[in-house]
Design an enzyme around this catalytic site. Sequence first.
Site, PDB file in Angstrom:
ATOM      1  N   GLY A 111       0.852  -1.192   0.000  1.00 48.70           N
ATOM      2  CA  GLY A 111       0.000   0.000   0.000  1.00 48.70           C
ATOM      3  C   GLY A 111       0.882   1.234   0.000  1.00 48.70           C
ATOM      4  N   GLU A 168       5.524  -4.836   5.844  1.00 50.39           N
ATOM      5  CA  GLU A 168       5.751  -6.220   6.264  1.00 50.39           C
ATOM      6  C   GLU A 168       5.894  -7.186   5.071  1.00 50.39           C
ATOM      7  OE1 GLU A 168       2.061  -7.390   7.848  1.00 50.39           O
ATOM      8  OE2 GLU A 168       2.777  -9.363   8.451  1.00 50.39           O
ATOM      9  N   ASP A 200       0.291   2.020   8.836  1.00 54.27           N
ATOM     10  CA  ASP A 200      -0.215   1.233   9.972  1.00 54.27           C
ATOM     11  C   ASP A 200       0.728   1.275  11.186  1.00 54.27           C
ATOM     12  OD1 ASP A 200      -2.129   0.543   8.135  1.00 54.27           O
ATOM     13  OD2 ASP A 200      -1.280  -1.421   7.695  1.00 54.27           O
ATOM     14  N   ARG A 221     -26.055  13.665  17.073  1.00 57.51           N
ATOM     15  CA  ARG A 221     -25.875  12.332  16.486  1.00 57.51           C
ATOM     16  C   ARG A 221     -24.632  11.655  17.043  1.00 57.51           C
ATOM     17  NH1 ARG A 221     -26.271  14.396  10.328  1.00 57.51           N
ATOM     18  NH2 ARG A 221     -28.432  13.812   9.903  1.00 57.51           N
ATOM     19  N   GLY A 240      -5.441   0.681   9.323  1.00 60.01           N
ATOM     20  CA  GLY A 240      -4.489   0.179  10.324  1.00 60.01           C
ATOM     21  C   GLY A 240      -4.348  -1.326  10.312  1.00 60.01           C
ATOM     22  N   HIS A 265      -8.839   5.471   1.851  1.00 56.02           N
ATOM     23  CA  HIS A 265      -7.558   5.832   1.232  1.00 56.02           C
ATOM     24  C   HIS A 265      -7.220   7.308   1.331  1.00 56.02           C
ATOM     25  CE1 HIS A 265      -8.469   1.858  -0.357  1.00 56.02           C
ATOM     26  NE2 HIS A 265      -7.164   1.712  -0.394  1.00 56.02           N
ATOM     27  N   ARG A 281      -4.122   7.750   3.078  1.00 53.39           N
ATOM     28  CA  ARG A 281      -2.861   7.380   2.437  1.00 53.39           C
ATOM     29  C   ARG A 281      -2.426   8.372   1.365  1.00 53.39           C
ATOM     30  NH1 ARG A 281      -3.581   1.274   1.336  1.00 53.39           N
ATOM     31  NH2 ARG A 281      -3.095   1.850  -0.807  1.00 53.39           N
TER      32      ARG A 281
HETATM   33  O1  F6P Z   1      -1.314  -1.423   5.009  1.00 55.52           O
HETATM   34  C1  F6P Z   1      -1.826  -0.189   4.651  1.00 55.52           C
HETATM   35  C2  F6P Z   1      -3.304  -0.249   4.430  1.00 55.52           C
HETATM   36  O2  F6P Z   1      -3.757   1.038   4.088  1.00 55.52           O
HETATM   37  C3  F6P Z   1      -4.105  -0.826   5.588  1.00 55.52           C
HETATM   38  O3  F6P Z   1      -4.310   0.119   6.611  1.00 55.52           O
HETATM   39  C4  F6P Z   1      -5.357  -1.259   4.875  1.00 55.52           C
HETATM   40  O4  F6P Z   1      -5.998  -2.337   5.555  1.00 55.52           O
HETATM   41  C5  F6P Z   1      -4.864  -1.716   3.552  1.00 55.52           C
HETATM   42  O5  F6P Z   1      -3.600  -1.110   3.341  1.00 55.52           O
HETATM   43  C6  F6P Z   1      -5.780  -1.381   2.399  1.00 55.52           C
HETATM   44  O6  F6P Z   1      -5.269  -1.944   1.257  1.00 55.52           O
HETATM   45  P1  F6P Z   1      -5.751  -1.612  -0.224  1.00 55.52           P
HETATM   46  O7  F6P Z   1      -5.173  -0.270  -0.599  1.00 55.52           O
HETATM   47  O8  F6P Z   1      -5.182  -2.694  -1.028  1.00 55.52           O
HETATM   48  O9  F6P Z   1      -7.233  -1.541  -0.198  1.00 55.52           O
END
Ligand code: F6P
Length: 347
Positions: free
Chosen positions: A16, A109, A133, A168, A176, A277, A280
């Site tokens: 990712g 990992e 994560d 609410r 994570g 996302h 990210r």
């Molecule tokens: O390992 C990073 C991560 O963003 C995790 O937090 C999440 O579970 C996973 O990757 C999501 O993966 P993808 O981008 O393949 O949906």
Amino acid sequence: MCHAGRMRIGVLTGGGDCPGLNAVIRAVVRKGIEVYSHEFVGFRDGWRGPLDDDATALDVTAVRGILPRGGTILGSSRTNPYRHDGGVERITQTLARRGIDALVAIGGEDTLGVAGRLYADGVAVVGVPKTIDNDLSATDYTFGFDTAVTVAMEAIDRLHTTAESHHRVLIVEVMGRHAGWIALHAGIAGGANVILIPERPFDIAKVCEYVEHRFATHYAPILVVAEGATPKEGTMAVREGDVDAFGHVRLSGIGTLLEKEIEARTGKEARTTVLGHVQRGGTPTAYDRVLATRFGLHAIDAVHEGRFGTMTALRGTDIGLVSLAEATGVLKTVPPQRYAEAEVFFG
Ligand code: F6P
């Protein structure tokens, strides 16, 4: 030990993506060329690049202006060469054909797990840990984590005001995977009323108590739930997700399940925001840019000195090297005492 001559070094980013990958690539290439006079090749999309011999030139011009950019100029994928027939041979053939002496593999990992196995199979590789994560045990922090937490915290700040207006329950689902670090840090930073993490299966009745107590004190509750959080066995129905090339279940959906359950049990309106996302993407925080840059500088030093089979790691404020085998052995999860710190603010 120091490598005497000019080296040809392959760089790849796998798994990712996360903010700061470009800062690592830039630091590796800038120091590698300007200080050591090495040459670089960028492999596209993680391990797929050397597997399919898909590469691009990587010089100082290619890395200009990328420090603040999210994502990765090299692309990424979750390709696992050990799942492909002859995968390792295809990679070693690519490296031989292109005259590559060493690889810098930037990943989490899974990517680093492959790097460790390839090192055992004779490939000269140095790893750099990345993941939002923050679940790699050999390093105190991974870059990308601070940015993800900041994005989630800003979302929580915004949700507080709209939750109050409408009385609410607002649930924020964060990423994570099987570690609760993003939820814990974003929840503490954003003043969440409940934080649910995978390390501690939750009691839905207790969660509803916190929700009701929060309303009783004339505030609207904000719940932060990690995507990997689960209810105590037999207390709530959950769904199974698909599995990727590394055998990981695709998570997401616990927020919506909680929303329905809380509404049914408390009669209060609940809504879920899945940040996904967004956590990210985009520009890295200053912390992540500095950490990523320092990891890159130390990684190219390691390559230059021939210290293969290692990964850069942050210990306190210092960066050192740990063996790849050690780096990927154990998942770093939230210890109970860290969760207990946050529990003071629940309800
Ligand atoms: O390992 C990073 C991560 O963003 C995790 O937090 C999440 O579970 C996973 O990757 C999501 O993966 P993808 O981008 O393949 O949906």
